[in-house]
Enzyme design. Structure first.
Site, PDB file in Angstrom:
ATOM      1  CG  ASP A  82      41.607  57.199   9.022  1.00 15.77           C
ATOM      2  OD1 ASP A  82      40.863  56.930   8.053  1.00 15.77           O
ATOM      3  OD2 ASP A  82      42.800  56.816   9.101  1.00 15.77           O
ATOM      4  CG  HIS A 180      46.038  51.068   5.776  1.00 13.45           C
ATOM      5  ND1 HIS A 180      45.036  50.202   5.403  1.00 13.45           N
ATOM      6  CD2 HIS A 180      45.441  52.266   5.961  1.00 13.45           C
ATOM      7  CE1 HIS A 180      43.882  50.854   5.376  1.00 13.45           C
ATOM      8  NE2 HIS A 180      44.090  52.109   5.704  1.00 13.45           N
ATOM      9  N   GLY A 181      50.560  51.266   5.257  1.00 15.27           N
ATOM     10  CA  GLY A 181      51.931  50.952   5.671  1.00 15.27           C
ATOM     11  C   GLY A 181      52.937  51.212   4.561  1.00 15.27           C
ATOM     12  CG  HIS A 208      41.898  54.373   3.483  1.00 15.71           C
ATOM     13  ND1 HIS A 208      41.801  54.474   4.839  1.00 15.71           N
ATOM     14  CD2 HIS A 208      40.785  54.956   2.990  1.00 15.71           C
ATOM     15  CE1 HIS A 208      40.674  55.078   5.168  1.00 15.71           C
ATOM     16  NE2 HIS A 208      40.028  55.373   4.058  1.00 15.71           N
ATOM     17  CB  VAL A 231      49.629  60.751   3.863  1.00 19.44           C
ATOM     18  CG1 VAL A 231      51.121  60.553   4.106  1.00 19.44           C
ATOM     19  CG2 VAL A 231      49.340  60.832   2.367  1.00 19.44           C
TER      20      VAL A 231
END
Ligand code: 13P
Length: 283
Positions: A82, A180-181, A208, A231
């Site tokens: 990734d 992300h996050g 993503h 995830v």
């Protein structure tokens, strides 16, 4: 039992109306938890690792541990790099036995991204290894999040089509309002954009920044070509919460015991995501 190419899992997912969960897995305990839940729910899975995970186990060590765990749990699974950040890391993962790789050049110029991914495809295609590229850039919700670029740029459908044609990537990460996050407020996905990308690019799309995405949005995204959802933050949060709870309870953190408990605390998150993506019973 061997890891299978990621494109095989995604093709099945596209045909049967679900998405394959892709979970970050950085050590034996995290892999064991993920694979045990997948086995119980008969879900296919992607174990992924990248620059955010390799400080614990190098690509070769990660792959060796993953193979050992796969032999124990016997799940239909792919092993994925990734957010690979260099051709050298891609080559290292290919050598280690990863069955799919992502080279993330989303913040570089279109030309540089295209040239680099075409080269990765020439290396991986003959070996049957799946290649993921990203066009547009998926950012992150905060500085604490390791994955994702500092800025975010939505995917342009025409550019995506040209990118896929020129590179030959097997699947494409899209930027449609995802990040992300941990989302501070709910994301608003640009579904109209996703639909246009899906029309122009007939390969599987990947999402993503799975953590925090509402279930209704996931279902809609799956209907518009999303075949893999990444995830990481939700798993790491469960692990960290468990360690904190143990610490706050005044326990002497005997780390092997504490880490085992923390890894098992990720099991409900894995289960929740398999169900949210409708992947149960598909392996
Ligand atoms: P989250 O950390 O938001 O779940 O995203 C993970 C991811 O997309 C890894 O590539």
């Amino acid at each position: 039992m061997k890891f299978v190419p990621m494109k095989k899992l995604m093709a099945h997912a596209m045909k049967h109306g679900y998405a394959v969960p892709s979970f970050c897995a950085w050590n034996a305990e995290s892999m064991a938890t993920i694979l045990a839940v997948c086995k119980r729910l008969r879900s296919p899975v992607i174990l992924m690792a990248g620059p955010g995970e390799f400080p614990v186990l190098s690509p070769a060590a990660n792959a060796a541990v993953a193979r050992t765990m796969l032999a124990r749990y016997r799940v239909k699974a792919a092993l994925h790099l990734d957010h690979g950040d260099s051709p050298a890391l891609v080559a290292e993962c290919v050598k280690a036995g990863f069955t799919s790789v992502m080279l993330d050049y989303s913040t570089r110029s279109f030309e540089e991204n295209t040239r680099a991914l075409a080269k990765v495809c020439r290396l991986c295609g003959p070996k049957g290894i799946t290649v993921e590229g990203e066009i547009g850039a998926v950012g992150k919700t905060d500085a604490a999040t390791v994955e994702g670029s500092t800025g975010s740029r939505l995917t342009e459908p025409e550019e995506a089509a040209e990118y896929v044609k020129r590179t030959g990537v097997d699947c494409l990460a899209v930027s449609i309002g995802n990040a992300h996050g941990a989302y501070v407020k709910l994301p608003r996905f640009d579904f109209e954009r996703l639909e246009r990308i899906h029309e122009k690019v007939r390969i599987p799309l990947t999402l993503h920044g799975g953590t925090g995405t509402p279930e209704a949005d996931l279902r809609r995204a799956i209907a518009l070509g999303i075949a893999k959802v990444n995830v990481a933050t939700a798993l790491i949060a469960a692990y960290r919460e468990s360690l904190l709870t143990q610490w706050n309870a005044g326990r002497n953190l005997w780390t092997p015991i504490a880490q085992g408990e923390a890894a098992r605390a990720m099991a409900p998150v894995v289960e929740e995501w398999i169900l949210r993506l409708n992947a149960q019973g598909k392996a």
